[in-house]
Design an enzyme around this catalytic site. Structure first.
Site, PDB file in Angstrom:
ATOM      1  N   HIS A   1     -30.666 -12.285  16.327  1.00  0.00           N
ATOM      2  CA  HIS A   1     -29.405 -13.017  16.234  1.00  0.00           C
ATOM      3  C   HIS A   1     -28.266 -12.044  15.960  1.00  0.00           C
ATOM      4  CE1 HIS A   1     -26.543 -15.935  14.183  1.00  0.00           C
ATOM      5  NE2 HIS A   1     -26.770 -16.516  15.344  1.00  0.00           N
TER       6      HIS A   1
ATOM      7  N   LYS B   1     -25.175  -9.242  16.480  1.00  0.00           N
ATOM      8  CA  LYS B   1     -23.983  -9.011  17.293  1.00  0.00           C
ATOM      9  C   LYS B   1     -23.534  -7.595  16.970  1.00  0.00           C
ATOM     10  CE  LYS B   1     -23.904 -13.588  15.937  1.00  0.00           C
ATOM     11  NZ  LYS B   1     -24.669 -14.159  17.009  1.00  0.00           N
TER      12      LYS B   1
END
Length: 920
Positions: free
Chosen positions: A759, A761
């Site tokens: 998950h 970024k």
């Protein structure tokens, strides 16, 4: 009454007393969970759809199995079951006896909100047990009784002690019976079920108290690392929530921001004291778009009186196609913690949402740093434009953080102190820069006026607002002959223009105005009377000034509070052509006003509650750069040599629906990439800028996103990626036949994390010096997905026919709230010392001090590869059969989304990817 042997009654605990009792009889297996198809249904987000099973064995004993019958759907691995204070591992069984208490979540001492049930015999004998259990729930479980006992005299204390003694005897007897039954049926587990205990036990129940074990090797000052995962051997730098909160007893206050939140899991799993002040900012599809101030905050749990949930508002800049909803688009997407402690404050920025699954079953990045307490408050540190006595500007970490938090607590005055209290801490040693996004249409910032250069040392910032009431002041009703309008034109023509074409106007308090005691009048005055706000304003005669309007009421409320107290002073400027156009009725646009804010005579003094709220409003309104403009501002402090670039990658769990060459070029330009320079084009304003044409011809960014084949080897099946990845099928269909987007496969790193959803970024641009093998560059990590909704999209605003008096500008349209950090390892500094040696500025270990959570270089997509879009994941799970689809439901339910919500090439909003980001 008939024979009750082998018949039991399962009674929900007090918190679920509205549920009906379940009578368990031999010959049937009963399922307990959240699904409506279960025999005993608990509507609690922490409970799996099929959490556990109970049945009566051949010996007429009641058996509890954590999970479901072998061969059927299994419950989520994150589910827990406690029998009294003993945790039951997944797949194992226990014999229950009357009086046992079964918890489907980690029990919290003295809580009346626990989810679970008690066991009783069917028949008359259950009355005594029921009576004793009611006494337990009424006199022991409720902490209010215990807290009031000390104040009501010794008689009540004696009664409480007698109740506790009788309950303890009952529990001891139940445990003794349970032990005898367990011995008699010791082979039950091997006979009926098989299971494997978890290797990692983070929560230990000791005497009913929840204690969280922390890692002894956890660094105590700062770091950039990954989260710990269950069933995965952690590295030396991996951290858990328990590590970050330790020592728990030293936390004085806590602020948490997240998109999806499991508040009950958070407050109950880590032993947070119920008296600890905790503020949680999160997204709500109704409250976030409500215009009612009462919807900005709530107290959701009476058991936690100091827990407040804040819902940051969104500006309605653009409506959805669904006119029945009439909401804008965007989501509150940052993930960070602020932990106020006795001697410092810990700032944590992560990519993980606040729930069990994302912290223990999904790979996420974590950065944190501790900042020491100051001896005295320094409010100037909250303003990045403030120049210190040494002639240098303040570092902007504190100012940027304060400004961002002030946007989250808008309309919640009681939480304004989270922004102003940052003045109590020293952020000068921050190892990173903050990058935030705030929803809105953000124009380019105007430079500081040269006419105020002598005041620059006391300058705090600029606020953009409007003028109210100007249409009324110069309407035919108030000015039938046009005398006021002609006087206004004459005054404006006599005023000197600054380089931006603006003029100074006068601000004056009107305390006796019945309509608004905070009113601030805006007037145009002759050049000789250009005065600062509330300084010598009494010498301006009424005949010389010409009022044109007022500050809007909401702006006047905080402006008057700060200026009346002497904390700030202001100078105002506006465009004269726009003033005349609006006053004459030739323009329907609002009149723009720029407020330049300076220190007042009492700036720096301790603030009252009202002044804290006003100061927070000032911090929120001061113009800052967000999204792509902030990224460019931070990275522009260094010159990045494109010729020395080794790689430029961005790994994101969500890819925007508006992904295009324009957005890719905007991001590359903000990251410092330049086009090949041609001297013949030097006069072109776009000279050297990386454009969409350059990006289409030579893609600069490697976009890292997992292929569908990557999910086939997932540790918990491809369904474990549902709710984590977001790539629209329509976007893939649009870009797959072009070379505009350079896609690469996301392979988790280190190898122990392969098969586990990411998950993260993370962006990295890395370089190598031609004279040295040592690398340098920068890394971004945080909550920003790779999308225009998160980073912003440039919109060119040209003057309209009815708005020709307002200068055109380029605006950045941002949909989401986001927060991340940029770690910079700067380029080498060359020194001409005769030997042409190169010295390197070292920054906290260099760019290699952090290992990226994915393999670099990432393998490029082949012609047969397909990204893991929502519809592709759905089709893959369908191919795997009913058993895997049920696991998909389990994973999705914990994220609050059912299988029917999985994206299947559906209608997607035209607005960037706000709804896509909202899935993450």
């Amino acid at each position: 009454m008939g024979d009750s042997r082998g018949r039991f009654v399962v009674r929900p605990l007090a918190a679920q007393s509205f549920l009906a009792d379940l009578e368990v009889a031999p010959g049937k297996i009963y399922t307990v969970g959240r699904s409506s198809c279960c025999d005993l249904v608990f509507k609690d987000g922490r409970v799996s759809r099929r959490h556990c099973q109970i049945f009566v064995d051949a010996g007429n004993s009641l058996v509890l199995h954590h999970g479901v019958e072998k061969g059927a759907d299994i419950c989520l691995r994150s589910s827990v079951v406690y029998v009294n204070s003993e945790r039951i591992s997944l797949g194992s069984s226990r014999v229950l006896v009357p009086g046992d208490r079964v918890f489907l979540v980690a029990p919290v001492k003295d809580s009346i909100q626990d989810t679970g049930f008690t066991v009783e015999n069917a028949g008359e004998s259950s009355d005594a047990i029921r009576s004793s259990l009611e006494e337990l729930e009424m006199n022991v479980q409720r902490r209010q009784v215990k807290s009031k006992a000390d104040h009501l005299g010794p008689s009540l204390n004696c009664k409480v002690k007698r109740v506790k003694a009788s309950v303890e005897k009952l529990i001891d007897k139940s445990r003794q019976l349970r032990s005898e039954c367990f011995t008699r049926n010791s082979s039950l587990e091997n006979r009926a079920f098989v299971g494997k205990e978890r290797d990692l036990e983070e929560v230990e129940q000791i005497g009913g108290d929840t204690k969280v074990a922390s890692c002894d090797s956890f660094p105590k000052s700062s770091g950039l690392c990954m989260n710990k995962l269950e069933d995965v051997q952690p590295s030396r730098t991996d951290v858990s929530v328990a590590d970050l909160l330790a020592p728990l007893e030293d936390i004085r206050e806590m602020f948490v921001a997240s998109f999806t939140t499991d508040i009950i899991w958070f407050i109950s799993s880590f032993g947070l004291p119920k008296t600890l002040p905790v503020t949680i900012a999160c997204h709500d599809s109704e409250r976030s778009w409500s215009t009612a101030i009462s919807d900005r905050m709530e107290h959701p749990y009476c058991e936690w009186p100091n827990l407040k949930v804040v819902y940051p508002p969104f500006p309605v800049l653009r409506r959805t196609n669904d006119k029945s909803r009439m909401r804008g688009v965007g989501c509150h997407h940052p993930k960070f913690f602020l932990l106020k402690r006795s001697k410092d404050i810990r700032v944590i920025v992560t990519s993980s949402n606040l729930n069990y699954r994302q912290w223990l079953q999904v790979s996420n990045t974590v950065w944190w740093q501790d900042f020491p307490l100051r001896n005295t408050r320094d409010y100037s540190s909250l303003f990045s434009s403030k120049i210190t006595d040494g002639g240098e500007r303040n570092g902007d970490f504190a100012a940027y953080l304060a400004g961002f938090i002030s946007t989250l607590v808008k309309d919640v005055p009681s939480e304004a102190h989270w922004a102003t209290d940052l003045a109590c801490y020293n952020f000068s040693k921050a190892t990173v820069s903050l990058v935030a996004s705030v929803p809105g249409l953000w124009e380019e910032l105007l430079p500081f006026p040269e006419s105020m250069k002598e005041l620059e040392k006391s300058y705090l910032g600029t606020v953009a607002t409007t003028v109210a009431g100007i249409s009324h002041q110069f309407s035919p009703k108030c000015d039938p002959n046009g005398l006021r309008l002609r006087k206004l034109a004459a005054l404006l023509n006599s005023l000197p223009l600054d380089p931006e074409g603006m003029v100074h106007v006068q601000l004056k308090r009107a305390k006796d105005l019945p309509a608004d005691p905070n009113a601030v009048v805006i007037s145009v005055v002759p050049p000789t009377q250009q005065l600062r706000f509330l300084e010598q304003s009494d010498i301006v005669s009424q005949a010389e000034e010409l009022p044109i309007g007022f500050l809007p009421k909401r702006a006047a409320a905080w402006v008057s509070t700060l200026c009346d107290a002497g904390l700030c002073s202001l100078r105002a400027m506006l465009w004269p052509k726009q003033v005349l156009g609006v006053a004459a009725g030739q323009s329907k646009s609002v009149l723009q006003l720029k407020l330049h804010v300076f220190e007042g005579s009492k700036f720096g003094e301790l603030l009252s509650k009202d002044q804290e709220s006003a100061m927070s409003n000032l911090l929120r309104h001061i113009q800052r750069k967000y999204g792509l403009r902030r990224l460019k501002e931070v990275l522009a402090e260094h010159k990045w040599p494109d010729s020395a670039e080794v790689d430029f990658v961005y790994c994101s769990s969500s890819i925007g629906t508006s992904l295009s060459s324009n957005f890719l070029a905007s991001f590359s330009d903000a990251a410092g990439r330049k086009a090949s320079l041609d001297d013949s084009c030097e006069s072109d304003p776009e000279w050297g800028r990386w454009t969409a044409e350059h990006e289409a011809a030579n893609p600069s960014i490697k976009v890292v996103f997992p292929t569908l084949d990557r999910l086939k080897s997932a540790k918990w099946g491809p369904s474990s990626y549902r709710g984590i990845l977001c790539f629209a099928e329509r976007t893939w269909e649009r870009i797959k036949s072009t070379s505009a987007v350079n896609l690469h496969d996301a392979i988790p790193c280190p190898p122990s994390r392969e098969g586990i959803p990411m998950h993260v970024k993370v962006a990295q641009r890395r370089f190598k010096s031609p004279t040295s093998s040592q690398a340098f560059g920068w890394i971004y990590t945080g909550s920003h997905n790779f999308s225009p909704a998160a980073w912003g999209k440039y919109i060119n605003k040209a003057a309209r026919n009815d708005d020709e008096y307002q200068p055109p500008c380029t605006r950045l349209h941002i949909c989401n709230y986001e927060l991340g950090i940029i770690f910079i390892d700067p380029p080498p500094t060359y020194q001409d010392d005769g030997d042409s040696n190169t010295t390197k500025q070292q920054n906290h270990g260099g760019i290699h001090s952090f290992t990226l959570p994915f393999r670099v270089p990432a393998p490029k997509y082949s012609s047969l590869d397909r990204p893991a879009t929502g519809s592709a994941i759905f089709q893959l799970v369908q191919q795997l059969g009913e058993g895997q689809r049920s696991v998909l439901n389990e994973a999705g339910e914990h994220e609050g989304v059912s299988l029917s919500d999985v994206e299947i090439d559906t209608q997607e909003p035209e607005e960037d990817d706000a709804s896509s980001s909202a899935c993450l």
